[in-house]
Design an enzyme around this catalytic site. Structure first.
Site, PDB file in Angstrom:
ATOM      1  N   TYR A 115       0.823  -1.219   0.000  1.00  0.00           N
ATOM      2  CA  TYR A 115       0.000   0.000   0.000  1.00  0.00           C
ATOM      3  C   TYR A 115       0.860   1.274   0.000  1.00  0.00           C
ATOM      4  CZ  TYR A 115      -3.420   3.515   1.450  1.00  0.00           C
ATOM      5  OH  TYR A 115      -4.201   4.646   1.521  1.00  0.00           O
ATOM      6  N   LYS A 152       1.418   4.264  -3.097  1.00  0.00           N
ATOM      7  CA  LYS A 152       1.144   5.704  -3.046  1.00  0.00           C
ATOM      8  C   LYS A 152       2.394   6.505  -3.435  1.00  0.00           C
ATOM      9  CE  LYS A 152      -3.223   5.461  -1.841  1.00  0.00           C
ATOM     10  NZ  LYS A 152      -4.289   5.880  -2.765  1.00  0.00           N
TER      11      LYS A 152
HETATM   12  N1  LIG Z   1      -8.880   6.228   5.193  1.00  0.00           N
HETATM   13  C1  LIG Z   1      -7.682   6.791   5.378  1.00  0.00           C
HETATM   14  O1  LIG Z   1      -7.245   7.002   6.527  1.00  0.00           O
HETATM   15  C2  LIG Z   1      -6.861   7.210   4.198  1.00  0.00           C
HETATM   16  C3  LIG Z   1      -5.631   7.837   4.455  1.00  0.00           C
HETATM   17  C4  LIG Z   1      -4.857   8.258   3.399  1.00  0.00           C
HETATM   18  C5  LIG Z   1      -5.307   8.067   2.105  1.00  0.00           C
HETATM   19  N2  LIG Z   1      -6.487   7.451   1.876  1.00  0.00           N
HETATM   20  C6  LIG Z   1      -6.914   7.298   0.471  1.00  0.00           C
HETATM   21  O2  LIG Z   1      -8.208   7.851   0.308  1.00  0.00           O
HETATM   22  C7  LIG Z   1      -8.898   7.145  -0.732  1.00  0.00           C
HETATM   23  C8  LIG Z   1     -10.246   6.656  -0.207  1.00  0.00           C
HETATM   24  O3  LIG Z   1      -9.997   5.728   0.829  1.00  0.00           O
HETATM   25  P1  LIG Z   1     -11.110   5.289   1.887  1.00  0.00           P
HETATM   26  O4  LIG Z   1     -10.450   5.289   3.198  1.00  0.00           O
HETATM   27  O5  LIG Z   1     -12.360   6.044   1.674  1.00  0.00           O
HETATM   28  O6  LIG Z   1     -11.299   3.754   1.454  1.00  0.00           O
HETATM   29  P2  LIG Z   1     -12.583   2.804   1.406  1.00  0.00           P
HETATM   30  O7  LIG Z   1     -13.627   3.237   2.378  1.00  0.00           O
HETATM   31  O8  LIG Z   1     -12.050   1.412   1.481  1.00  0.00           O
HETATM   32  O9  LIG Z   1     -13.154   3.083  -0.059  1.00  0.00           O
HETATM   33  C9  LIG Z   1     -12.399   2.711  -1.182  1.00  0.00           C
HETATM   34  C10 LIG Z   1     -13.273   2.880  -2.403  1.00  0.00           C
HETATM   35  O10 LIG Z   1     -12.523   2.433  -3.532  1.00  0.00           O
HETATM   36  C11 LIG Z   1     -13.336   1.530  -4.253  1.00  0.00           C
HETATM   37  N3  LIG Z   1     -12.576   0.600  -5.056  1.00  0.00           N
HETATM   38  C12 LIG Z   1     -11.628  -0.274  -4.666  1.00  0.00           C
HETATM   39  N4  LIG Z   1     -11.194  -0.988  -5.726  1.00  0.00           N
HETATM   40  C13 LIG Z   1     -11.892  -0.537  -6.803  1.00  0.00           C
HETATM   41  C14 LIG Z   1     -11.906  -0.869  -8.161  1.00  0.00           C
HETATM   42  N5  LIG Z   1     -11.115  -1.845  -8.671  1.00  0.00           N
HETATM   43  N6  LIG Z   1     -12.729  -0.192  -8.993  1.00  0.00           N
HETATM   44  C15 LIG Z   1     -13.528   0.780  -8.504  1.00  0.00           C
HETATM   45  N7  LIG Z   1     -13.586   1.121  -7.213  1.00  0.00           N
HETATM   46  C16 LIG Z   1     -12.765   0.457  -6.375  1.00  0.00           C
HETATM   47  C17 LIG Z   1     -14.176   0.836  -3.191  1.00  0.00           C
HETATM   48  O11 LIG Z   1     -15.291   0.200  -3.788  1.00  0.00           O
HETATM   49  P3  LIG Z   1     -15.946  -1.171  -3.191  1.00  0.00           P
HETATM   50  O12 LIG Z   1     -16.939  -0.736  -2.154  1.00  0.00           O
HETATM   51  O13 LIG Z   1     -16.565  -1.803  -4.389  1.00  0.00           O
HETATM   52  O14 LIG Z   1     -14.817  -1.975  -2.601  1.00  0.00           O
HETATM   53  C18 LIG Z   1     -14.553   2.054  -2.356  1.00  0.00           C
HETATM   54  O15 LIG Z   1     -15.600   2.759  -2.962  1.00  0.00           O
HETATM   55  C19 LIG Z   1      -7.965   6.018  -1.155  1.00  0.00           C
HETATM   56  O16 LIG Z   1      -7.218   6.437  -2.290  1.00  0.00           O
HETATM   57  C20 LIG Z   1      -7.041   5.853   0.034  1.00  0.00           C
HETATM   58  O17 LIG Z   1      -5.810   5.281  -0.316  1.00  0.00           O
HETATM   59  C21 LIG Z   1      -7.275   7.023   2.888  1.00  0.00           C
END
Ligand SMILES: NC(=O)c1ccc[n+]([C@@H]2O[C@H](COP(=O)([O-])OP(=O)(O)OC[C@H]3O[C@@H](n4cnc5c(N)ncnc54)[C@H](OP(=O)(O)O)[C@@H]3O)[C@@H](O)[C@H]2O)c1
Length: 245
Positions: A168, A172
Site C-alpha cells: 500500500y 502511493k
Molecule cells: N482512510 C484513510 O485514513 C486514508 C488515508 C490516506 C489516504 N487514503 C486514500 O483515500 C482514498 C479513499 O480511501 P477510503 O479510506 O475512503 O477507502 P474505502 O472506504 O475502502 O473506499 C475505497 C473505495 O474504492 C473503491 N474501489 C476499490 N477498488 C476498486 C476498483 N477496482 N474499482 C472501482 N472502485 C474500487 C471501493 O469500492 P468497493 O466498495 O466496491 O470496494 C470504495 O468505494 C484512497 O485512495 C485511500 O488510499 C485514505
C-alpha cells in the site's frame, strides 16, 4: 448529445460508493456540481446515488472498475454521451490489501493487485477520460494519495518503527511519482494535476481505526478540484498545506 447546456461543472469520483470518495461526491454536490459516482458494484453504486440525491446532490451512477480497461472506456463513453466533456476527475478508488505486508514475506500477487488498482487504475481512468477533460474550460485532476507514500516522512527516524507496508505505502509513492509526470505532460494544456492526502480517516480501508471523519478527509480533495487557473500543479497537499515527498 451534450446535456450540460447550463455550464455546471461535471465531476467524476472513482470509488465514490463509500468512505472518503462518497464524501468528496457530497462536497462537490454542495457546490452545485453534477457528480458521477464511479463504483464497480451495481447495488453499492445505486445505494450511494440514492442517498446522495436525498442529500440534495445531483449525483448519477457511473459503472467503473478501475482495474478493467473496458470498464474505464465505457465510463468515458457514458460521460461523453451525457455531457460531452468532464471538468473534474478525482482518482479516489484504492485498496489496501491485507495489512500483512512485511517486504520479506509479502505475497507478490497482493502487491500486483494493489499497484493495479492504486496506480495503474489511476492511469487507466485518467487516460480514458483525458479527451473529455481537454474539452473543459477548467480541467482539474485530483489523485488521492497518502502521507504513508511520502519517502521523506517514512524515512524520518521517528517514523521508522511505524507502519511496515510493502504494497500500500509504495503504491502511493508510485502514484505520487506518476502524478508529477502527468502534471508535466499536461502543463501546457491548463490541466492542473495534484495529490491529496485526506489524513487518517475512519473508513473500511483501515478497519475504522482512523481518527478523522471521511467528510474531513474529503475537504482537501474538493479544495484541489476548485483551484483557480493559476493554481499549483504536480504538488502534494493535505488540509494544512504542502507535504514533503
Ligand atoms: N482512510 C484513510 O485514513 C486514508 C488515508 C490516506 C489516504 N487514503 C486514500 O483515500 C482514498 C479513499 O480511501 P477510503 O479510506 O475512503 O477507502 P474505502 O472506504 O475502502 O473506499 C475505497 C473505495 O474504492 C473503491 N474501489 C476499490 N477498488 C476498486 C476498483 N477496482 N474499482 C472501482 N472502485 C474500487 C471501493 O469500492 P468497493 O466498495 O466496491 O470496494 C470504495 O468505494 C484512497 O485512495 C485511500 O488510499 C485514505
Amino acid at each position: 448529445m451534450n446535456e450540460n447546456t447550463n455550464g455546471r461543472t461535471v465531476a467524476l469520483v472513482t470509488g465514490a460508493n463509500k468512505g472518503i470518495g462518497y464524501e468528496i461526491a457530497a462536497g462537490m454536490g454542495e457546490l452545485g456540481w453534477q457528480v458521477g459516482v464511479g463504483a464497480r458494484d451495481a447495488q453499492r453504486r445505486e445505494d450511494a446515488v440514492r442517498t446522495l440525491r436525498a442529500r440534495g446532490v445531483d449525483a448519477f451512477g457511473v459503472p467503473l472498475d478501475v482495474t478493467d480497461d473496458a470498464s474505464a472506456t465505457a465510463a468515458a463513453k457514458l460521460l461523453e454521451e451525457r455531457f460531452g466533456r468532464l471538468d473534474v476527475l478525482v482518482n479516489n478508488a484504492a485498496v489496501a490489501g491485507s495489512w500483512n505486508q512485511e517486504p520479506t514475506t509479502v505475497d507478490l500477487e497482493l502487491v500486483r493487485q494493489v499497484v493495479d488498482t492504486n496506480v495503474l487504475g489511476v492511469m487507466r481512468v485518467t487516460n480514458a477520460v483525458l479527451p473529455l477533460l481537454r474539452r473543459s474550460a477548467a480541467p482539474r485532476i485530483v489523485n488521492m494519495s497518502s502521507g504513508v507514500g511520502s519517502l521523506a516522512l517514512q524515512s524520518d527516524p521517528d517514523e521508522l518503527a511505524g507502519l511496515v507496508s510493502a504494497a500500500y505505502a509504495p503504491s502511493k509513492t508510485f502514484l505520487n511519482a506518476v502524478t508529477v509526470q502527468y502534471a508535466k505532460a499536461l502543463s501546457g494544456d491548463g490541466i492542473l494535476v495534484n495529490l491529496a492526502c485526506p489524513g487518517f480517516c475512519d473508513t473500511d480501508l483501515n478497519g475504522h481505526r482512523g481518527t478523522r471523519t471521511p467528510a474531513q478527509g474529503a475537504v482537501v480533495a474538493v479544495r484541489l478540484a476548485t483551484l483557480p487557473a493559476d493554481g499549483p500543479t504536480g504538488r502534494f497537499f493535505n488540509e494544512d498545506g504542502p507535504l514533503p515527498w
